[in-house]
Write a protein that holds these residues in place. Sequence first.
Motif, PDB file in Angstrom:
ATOM      1  N   ILE A 252       0.852  -1.192   0.000  1.00 46.66           N
ATOM      2  CA  ILE A 252       0.000   0.000   0.000  1.00 46.66           C
ATOM      3  C   ILE A 252       0.888   1.242   0.000  1.00 46.66           C
ATOM      4  N   ILE A 253       0.629   2.145  -0.918  1.00 48.03           N
ATOM      5  CA  ILE A 253       1.397   3.388  -1.034  1.00 48.03           C
ATOM      6  C   ILE A 253       0.434   4.561  -0.892  1.00 48.03           C
ATOM      7  N   CYS A 254       0.765   5.510  -0.028  1.00 48.40           N
ATOM      8  CA  CYS A 254      -0.101   6.679   0.142  1.00 48.40           C
ATOM      9  C   CYS A 254       0.743   7.874   0.593  1.00 48.40           C
ATOM     10  N   GLY A 255       0.349   9.059   0.178  1.00 44.78           N
ATOM     11  CA  GLY A 255       1.055  10.267   0.572  1.00 44.78           C
ATOM     12  C   GLY A 255       0.586  10.793   1.913  1.00 44.78           C
ATOM     13  N   ASP A 256       1.499  11.423   2.635  1.00 44.14           N
ATOM     14  CA  ASP A 256       1.108  11.969   3.934  1.00 44.14           C
ATOM     15  C   ASP A 256       0.272  13.246   3.796  1.00 44.14           C
ATOM     16  N   GLN A 257       0.156  13.777   2.569  1.00 42.96           N
ATOM     17  CA  GLN A 257      -0.678  14.947   2.310  1.00 42.96           C
ATOM     18  C   GLN A 257      -2.028  14.574   1.686  1.00 42.96           C
ATOM     19  N   ASP A 258      -2.284  13.274   1.584  1.00 44.17           N
ATOM     20  CA  ASP A 258      -3.520  12.795   0.952  1.00 44.17           C
ATOM     21  C   ASP A 258      -4.644  12.749   1.990  1.00 44.17           C
ATOM     22  N   ASP A 259      -5.351  13.856   2.105  1.00 43.51           N
ATOM     23  CA  ASP A 259      -6.386  13.968   3.140  1.00 43.51           C
ATOM     24  C   ASP A 259      -7.527  12.981   2.951  1.00 43.51           C
ATOM     25  N   ASP A 260      -7.791  12.572   1.700  1.00 44.28           N
ATOM     26  CA  ASP A 260      -8.922  11.681   1.432  1.00 44.28           C
ATOM     27  C   ASP A 260      -8.607  10.211   1.703  1.00 44.28           C
ATOM     28  N   CYS A 261      -7.343   9.836   1.587  1.00 46.73           N
ATOM     29  CA  CYS A 261      -7.031   8.406   1.574  1.00 46.73           C
ATOM     30  C   CYS A 261      -6.031   7.924   2.617  1.00 46.73           C
ATOM     31  N   LEU A 262      -5.367   8.841   3.316  1.00 47.35           N
ATOM     32  CA  LEU A 262      -4.347   8.424   4.272  1.00 47.35           C
ATOM     33  C   LEU A 262      -4.935   7.603   5.412  1.00 47.35           C
ATOM     34  N   GLU A 263      -6.031   8.069   5.996  1.00 42.72           N
ATOM     35  CA  GLU A 263      -6.628   7.340   7.126  1.00 42.72           C
ATOM     36  C   GLU A 263      -7.144   5.979   6.702  1.00 42.72           C
ATOM     37  N   GLY A 264      -7.726   5.905   5.515  1.00 44.05           N
ATOM     38  CA  GLY A 264      -8.202   4.621   5.006  1.00 44.05           C
ATOM     39  C   GLY A 264      -7.064   3.649   4.761  1.00 44.05           C
ATOM     40  N   SER A 265      -5.937   4.169   4.281  1.00 44.38           N
ATOM     41  CA  SER A 265      -4.759   3.321   4.053  1.00 44.38           C
ATOM     42  C   SER A 265      -4.247   2.742   5.373  1.00 44.38           C
ATOM     43  N   LYS A 266      -4.197   3.604   6.391  1.00 42.05           N
ATOM     44  CA  LYS A 266      -3.748   3.149   7.705  1.00 42.05           C
ATOM     45  C   LYS A 266      -4.728   2.136   8.294  1.00 42.05           C
ATOM     46  N   ALA A 267      -6.018   2.390   8.121  1.00 40.23           N
ATOM     47  CA  ALA A 267      -7.034   1.473   8.651  1.00 40.23           C
ATOM     48  C   ALA A 267      -6.938   0.100   7.980  1.00 40.23           C
ATOM     49  N   LEU A 268      -6.719   0.099   6.656  1.00 36.19           N
ATOM     50  CA  LEU A 268      -6.562  -1.165   5.943  1.00 36.19           C
ATOM     51  C   LEU A 268      -5.328  -1.900   6.448  1.00 36.19           C
ATOM     52  N   SER A 269      -4.233  -1.171   6.618  1.00 32.78           N
ATOM     53  CA  SER A 269      -2.999  -1.789   7.121  1.00 32.78           C
ATOM     54  C   SER A 269      -3.206  -2.397   8.506  1.00 32.78           C
ATOM     55  N   ASP A 270      -3.920  -1.673   9.368  1.00 36.05           N
ATOM     56  CA  ASP A 270      -4.185  -2.184  10.719  1.00 36.05           C
ATOM     57  C   ASP A 270      -4.999  -3.473  10.674  1.00 36.05           C
ATOM     58  N   LEU A 271      -5.995  -3.508   9.790  1.00 30.14           N
ATOM     59  CA  LEU A 271      -6.830  -4.706   9.670  1.00 30.14           C
ATOM     60  C   LEU A 271      -6.030  -5.887   9.134  1.00 30.14           C
ATOM     61  N   LEU A 272      -5.193  -5.623   8.132  1.00 29.06           N
ATOM     62  CA  LEU A 272      -4.364  -6.696   7.579  1.00 29.06           C
ATOM     63  C   LEU A 272      -3.394  -7.230   8.634  1.00 29.06           C
TER      64      LEU A 272
END
Length: 310
Positions: A252-272
């Motif tokens: 999973i790759i996401c930018g730290d300035q991506d307000d729309d997708c950063l939290e979702g990326s972290k949430a997916l990582s936590d679930l995995l």
Amino acid sequence: MMKKLSYTRLLNETIAIYEKNGSLEAYQFMKEHAENVTGNKAQLYNFQYSLAAASDLKEEALNLMKEAILDHGYWYEYEYLQQDEDLNSIRSFEDFQKLVELCKTREEVAKKEAEPKLTLLNGGMSKDKPVLMALHGDQENAEMTSLVWSRPATQNHSLAFPQSSQIQFSDAYEWEDVEKGVQEIENHAKALTANTFLIGGFSAGCRVALKAMIDGRISPTGFIFVAPWLPEIDEWKEAITSLQNLKISGYIICGDQDDDCLEGSKALSDLLEEKGIAHELKIISGLDHEYPEAFNEWLQRALQFISNKE
């Protein structure tokens, strides 16, 4: 010397300027750079005429609309043209209304004729070559996605680029109906003959890919998500358990300035992590909602990580 803007970065920076400094400065920025990027030209025109209209440059806005719609044959959503407040300054002009009606006719035809498509690169399908299928984001298309994912890192893969049947405006497709998108991706996957199947995507394309995986509609050996837009990630928490039944790993790759997708990326990582599914989450400093500049290197790392877990 300013580095060359990508299409996505140009859109993102124009929006940021609009929100911070207003429509006129955003229009001037977009106008200066629009000719120098590769992407959806219809969208670039849309930004320009909308920002010109919002800046009360009525004649310029109408001329840009005519150029887009009459000269190039583009069309835009009837509902959007009727409702967007940025266009209020030109809405009463007869020429504007004629352009709107022309777009309405083109939209009806385009939506009636739209169908899912699959673009194949690197020699088509072969059982001897792994397949990488990459899904476009909203308001994008298969051609734009192929330009990003066709890199030295993927030259030994058969590449497959689905294009949604859900068209929003000229050359701009979306995945708003997720279930419809999942069905299309399942059908494409069934047509692939390779022994190794990877799935990738950008933004809303990741949402469809993840839903297809957790519903058991596709069974890839790995996934590569860039800026994944996952608004239902909390609702899918239990369903993600199904990935434990697959021998799958992800990147999973996401930018730290991506307000729309950063939290979702972290949430997916936590679930995995919670489910014991091998994956890497890479948060890139200074990156907004876009592909990283050195995407080939990131693809190499992602493919290597997935290969090591197989």
